[in-house]
Design an enzyme around this catalytic site. Structure first.
Site, PDB file in Angstrom:
ATOM      1  N   SER A  88     -11.885 -33.880  47.652  1.00 33.80           N
ATOM      2  CA  SER A  88     -13.118 -33.883  48.458  1.00 33.80           C
ATOM      3  C   SER A  88     -13.466 -32.501  48.994  1.00 33.80           C
ATOM      4  O   SER A  88     -12.614 -31.618  49.089  1.00 33.80           O
ATOM      5  CB  SER A  88     -12.972 -34.822  49.643  1.00 33.80           C
ATOM      6  OG  SER A  88     -12.653 -36.103  49.204  1.00 33.80           O
ATOM      7  N   GLN A  89     -14.698 -32.383  49.405  1.00 31.43           N
ATOM      8  CA  GLN A  89     -15.168 -31.140  50.027  1.00 31.43           C
ATOM      9  C   GLN A  89     -14.382 -30.933  51.330  1.00 31.43           C
ATOM     10  O   GLN A  89     -14.244 -31.869  52.125  1.00 31.43           O
ATOM     11  CB  GLN A  89     -16.664 -31.306  50.332  1.00 31.43           C
ATOM     12  CG  GLN A  89     -17.321 -30.072  50.863  1.00 31.43           C
ATOM     13  CD  GLN A  89     -18.777 -30.334  51.283  1.00 31.43           C
ATOM     14  OE1 GLN A  89     -19.265 -31.451  51.183  1.00 31.43           O
ATOM     15  NE2 GLN A  89     -19.426 -29.289  51.754  1.00 31.43           N
TER      16      GLN A  89
END
Lengths: 243, 813
Positions: free
Chosen positions: A93-94
């Site tokens: 994920s970011q």
């Protein structure tokens, strides 16, 4: 022969030097990534209902070596504030989302956390910096095995990774103070809600692999009643100024 | 040559058939391996190959024309080879649509995809342009076969897709091209052409073999790819149709548990399910019915179950029944008469065939009446009234929230649709529409605005009394009652929501303090918006809202279009800070496609001019180039404007976008072909210009007449049998298309007589305009409706008539 031996020694020395140097090579990038997150979060504070992220969460983000969790071809981009492919159709994920999601869990050091969807193991590593025990389930076997090995190699001994179906949670270790589901299915599995302690919190990102639309925070109060909060991880008001 | 001319015509027709078939097939193939919206972008831009062919031939005119037989035959052969080769290559590229906004390399891969896929179109269009330019005295005939072939291509591919898998159809394209090559060689009687043909046979056969032995490389981020990574999951059957490729997936180890919107207070889980994926996504399920009604209790724990709690219902209509979840929900509530409508015959066939037993013979039960039909079409034809009309949640969550449906027409949610639904409700009956929750709210509010607008129009003084809106964290359900909600119904709504942890967002008499309790948003957006929409300043609220909430209409059927330009800078400034999901991608992809197409067209049109100005090509011209440009660009735009508007308008009448596209496209192309054939006679009598003026006059009169006719399609027409309606559409199209087929060959023949070297340039201009037209038509319709698109087309035809590239005696300009 001697010549060969010396070359080998030099090579070993060089590689161990490189190994020792590796973390530093990314140290600055990691600090920059975190300060970028801090700046972005300030703007989003009103949406999240908190002024700033917990410094412990930021410290965890500063210390976990994200480059260790991405495939070699993506290492250079490991500290960019963006999601990255990790193979098997999955992503890491970011960092901005990881930080917010972790923060939303309001973790205490003594907490026990369940993660559904280990992926690369990065989120588990962040959690492991913050709490006593992390239990992580991954359904894609090769991914789960890699994550387990990686976490072990990086000395995250307080994380248990299990290969399997996350729908039923981890009954033997339940209840949990916090649960993080890394990819939303068609609904929140009722067994997971059951395995949440009264006063516990669950976070679920909703959206596609590369774009989180919203964060769903499920809270169970002391009486066992469930409420959710749907948070936009972005500063955005749907009406123009006049309203 | 003369006696072999018919073979040449057939080769052209077959080539056009294959090229148009390829275009439709690419749309199918890309929808499977990528996503529909990128398919649209890639194919639109690849079609610029038509424009590029004009540029290439203009530049290499001398060489290609002096070796016509070889270049024409080679063009066809290379089309066939590259049609397969390019696609197989393209699907190996590491393009990831999801990363386009994150990764600078992705647009590069995208560009490479267009370029590779443009190659076959350059060859196909190049061969036709060469033929037009070589036989400039029979342009009308050649163009006629080109159009008629294309017309047949559409139908042919649709039929093939019912029988064969997409990759097998790709092999058919290769085969058609090979046949066209052979026919060309036979027609041209040239040793060199035969040599080219013989040389092309081995690679063509190799490509056909490859197509037959290839499989789709589906993006790893598509739902099907993701599902197949789960242990014990496998595809057990596959069905092809032009509507989509269905994959039926079973998971023995890890069950599917598809129950969107399930209450957080639910404790059960769904029974075993089989997944049905359309084009590798948009999953729906068939759920096992082992005879235990309680196994379906979970269907009573979602927002759409609300109407069943309000009172005992007798007749329920479910629009978009799919795998049967909504039907099971109705059966759970023991509804005696359930009518289910589903568009896709293959899904119904699965439930009646292979999965009949698994589903407990759901679609064969005496209380369930299943119709394979389009929802609007079914209800318009029906004279029955229902206690409940349920519009099911048909589209997938991911695509819906990312705004990917922005360009998809939907006649389910328009003002006219709501009006029809309400007319089919019993007194005190309910219309129930469920949608995914999007944040900030969009579709739910647009639905509410639509309902309010329809109620007001039908003379209801207090629409607020007839509406109830509830929401969970994932779905919302809007109820519109034929009559005011009673206090006991309202009590039931409140109790239902409280038990399941749903929120009320609107009911008559609701207080602000009741909003936003279980699924808390930062602000009670849904309630506040409902109040605003029901208040006196609806318009002001809609203007101030950052997404487009205007109800869609049959003329502007873009329910999923929410984008407003005003918020673009704000969203872009939030890139990387979680702002990107707010971008309604579908619309922006379309705008970006248009900009790219405009830029490329500009190059493709200007570039050949530089060469036309050089050397020998200049000497004979007696025609103003600006007229050529305006004329061919205008008719290129206008032709497709009208065709696309007809496809949209007719899909309401024919009840099915596919029938509509097939009937309208075939009708237009074939009758335009006949018009082109007729134009040959006018050219021979030297009446080209007059012909154009008359044709344009006819087009203008007929288009406007039809436009007025469409405004109020009589109900009697709607309820005629499909075959009769198709015939009616074709008869309507015939005279219009006939005239639309004339302006292009008439002017091209005129060029043939006075400035032959401009033919490929004009062909290229027309090709570029056609690509731009297809993209622009949708964007214009989103804003102004299809009536505006048709009106613009008429104006463009008038402009063309005024700028007919007449030959002048003066020097070239």
């Amino acid at each position: 022969m001697m010549h060969y031996f010396i070359s080998l020694l030099i090579l070993i020395a060089a590689s161990s030097f490189a190994l020792a140097e590796a973390p530093d090579a990314y140290f600055d990038a990691r600090q920059r990534m975190v300060s970028e997150i801090v700046d972005d979060v300030v703007e989003t504070a009103s949406q999240l209902g908190r002024e700033r992220l917990n410094p412990r969460v930021l410290d965890a983000m500063k210390s976990v070596k994200r480059h260790e969790f991405v495939p070699p071809e993506n290492r250079k981009r490991a500290y960019k504030n963006r999601p990255l492919p990790i193979g098997h159709g999955q992503t890491i994920s970011q960092p901005y989302m990881v930080a917010i999601m972790t923060d939303l869990l309001d973790l205490d050091p003594g907490d026990k956390v369940l993660e559904v969807g280990a992926g690369s193991g990065y989120q588990a590593a962040i959690l492991a910096e913050l709490v006593d025990r992390v239990y992580s389930i991954e359904i894609i076997a090769p991914l789960g095995k890699e994550a387990a090995q990686r976490l072990k190699r990086l000395n995250y001994d307080n994380v248990d990774v299990r290969i399997g179906d996350g729908y039923y949670g981890w009954k033997e270790q339940a209840p949990f103070d916090a649960i993080i589901v890394t990819a939303a299915g068609s609904h929140i599995p009722p067994p997971l809600i059951k395995q949440l302690k009264p006063g516990g919190r669950m976070v679920v990102p909703v959206g596609s692999r590369f774009m989180t639309q919203e964060l769903l925070l499920v809270e169970k109060n002391d009486a066992g009643d469930i409420t959710t909060r749907q948070l936009l991880p972005v500063i955005f008001v749907p009406l123009t100024g006049s309203h | 040559m003369k006696h072999h001319q018919h073979l040449l015509f057939v080769s052209i027709a077959l080539l056009s058939l294959a090229a148009l078939g390829y275009e439709i097939l690419l749309m199918r193939l890309f929808s499977i391996i990528q996503w529909h919206h990128f398919a649209y972008m890639i194919i639109s831009l690849a079609l610029l190959g038509y424009g590029a062919s004009g540029a290439v031939i203009t530049i290499f005119q001398k060489q290609l024309k002096s070796h016509f037989a070889v270049s024409y035959t080679a063009g066809i052969a290379l089309f066939g080879i590259s049609a397969i080769g390019s696609f197989l290559l393209v699907q190996q590229l590491p393009f990831n649509a999801e990363e386009v906004l994150w990764d600078w390399r992705q647009p590069g891969w995208l560009l490479l995809m267009y370029l590779l896929l443009a190659i076959p179109f350059v060859f196909a269009a190049g061969a036709i342009a060469l033929a037009l330019s070589h036989y400039s005295d029979i342009i009308g005939k050649i163009y006629a076969y080109d159009l008629i072939g294309a017309g047949l291509g559409g139908v042919c591919i649709i039929l093939l897709l019912f029988v064969f898998m997409p990759f097998e159809v790709l092999a058919w394209i290769g085969l058609f091209a090979l046949l066209a090559t052979l026919l060309a060689a036979m027609a041209l009687h040239s040793t060199a052409a035969w040599r080219v043909t013989l040389l092309s046979i081995p690679p063509a056969i190799a490509m056909i073999w490859l197509a037959l032995h290839s499989t789709a490389v589906i993006s790893p981020y598509k739902e099907l790819s993701q599902t197949l990574r789960i242990p014990g999951t496998e595809i057990v059957a596959r069905r092809s149709s032009p509507l989509g490729l269905l994959d039926i997936v079973e998971s023995r180890q890890t069950p599917f548990r598809h129950a969107p919107g399930l209450s957080l207070k639910a404790d059960g889980e769904p029974p075993p399910q089989v997944g049905i994926f359309t084009d590798g996504g948009n999953m729906s399920v068939i759920t096992r019915d082992g005879g235990n009604a309680e196994a379906f209790a979970y269907l009573d724990q979602i927002t759409s179950a609300l109407p069943y709690h309000l009172r005992k219902l007798q007749q329920v209509l479910i629009l978009g029944a799919g795998g049967g979840a909504d039907v099971q929900q109705a059966r759970y509530h023991q509804i005696p008469q359930i009518t289910a409508v589903e568009l896709n015959p293959q899904i119904v066939k699965l439930l009646r065939g292979d999965y009949a037993k698994f589903s407990g013979h759901l679609y064969q039960q005496s209380d369930v009446d299943v119709h394979i039909n389009e929802a609007r079409g079914f209800i318009s034809d029906s004279s029955q009234q229902y206690d409940l009309i349920q519009v099911a949640l048909m589209d997938a969550f991911g695509a819906s929230t990312a705004g990917l449906y922005a360009l998809n027409e939907s006649y389910l949610y328009t003002l006219e649709a709501f009006k029809t639904y309400l007319q089919h409700l019993q007194p005190s009956g309910y219309l129930s529409v469920s949608r995914w929750i999007k944040l900030p709210p969009r579709d739910t509010l647009k639905l509410m605005a639509t309902a309010i607008s329809v109620l007001k129009e039908s003379g209801v003084d207090h629409p607020a009394q007839q509406l109830v809106l509830i929401r969970g964290w994932q779905t919302s359900t809007l109820l519109v009652k034929n009559g005011a909600f009673t206090s006991s119904e309202i009590d039931t709504v409140k109790a239902f929501c409280k038990t399941l942890g749903f929120d009320v967002a609107w009911y008559p008499g609701m207080q602000a303090t009741e909003a936003n309790r279980f699924n808390q948003l930062r602000q009670p957006w849904f309630y506040r918006s409902a109040v605003a929409l029901l208040g006196d300043e609806t318009q002001q609220f809609m203007d101030d809202y950052k997404f487009d909430l205007r109800p869609s209409t049959d003329d502007r059927p873009y329910f999923f279009h929410f984008f407003k330009w005003i918020i673009l800078p704000e969203i872009l400034s939030l890139q990387g800070k979680g702002g990107m999901p707010l971008l309604e991608q579908g619309y922006l992809i379309s705008v970006s496609t248009l900009l790219q197409a405009l830029f490329a067209s500009l190059l493709l049109i200007i570039l050949p001019l530089l060469f036309l100005n050089r050397g020998g090509l200049r000497t004979q011209q007696t025609i103003r180039r600006s007229s050529v440009l305006i004329y061919f660009f205008a008719i290129g735009l206008a032709f497709l404007f009208i065709e696309i508007a007809f496809i949209q308008k007719m899909s309401l009448l024919l009840h099915h976008p596919l029938y509509s596209a097939a009937t309208v496209m075939t009708g237009f192309l074939i009758f335009a072909g006949l018009g082109s054939l007729y134009s040959q006679r006018l050219v021979e009598q030297d009446h080209a210009h007059q012909g154009v003026v008359i044709a344009v006059g006819g087009i203008a009169v007929l288009s406007i007449a039809y436009l007025l006719f469409f405004k109020s399609l009589p109900d009697t027409l709607l309820s005629l049998p499909l075959a009769v309606k198709m015939l009616f559409v074709i008869i309507m199209i015939a005279p219009l298309a006939f005239m639309m087929g004339m302006p292009f060959p008439l002017a091209l023949s005129h060029l043939g007589q006075h400035a032959q070297q401009l033919i490929p340039w004009a062909w290229g201009i027309n090709g570029c305009a056609s690509v731009i037209s297809a993209i622009l038509a949708t964007l214009l319709a989103i804003h102004g409706g299809f009536s505006m698109v048709v009106t613009l087309a008429v104006l463009l035809y008038l402009l063309a008539a005024l700028s007919f590239p007449l030959a002048t005696s003066g020097k070239n300009r």
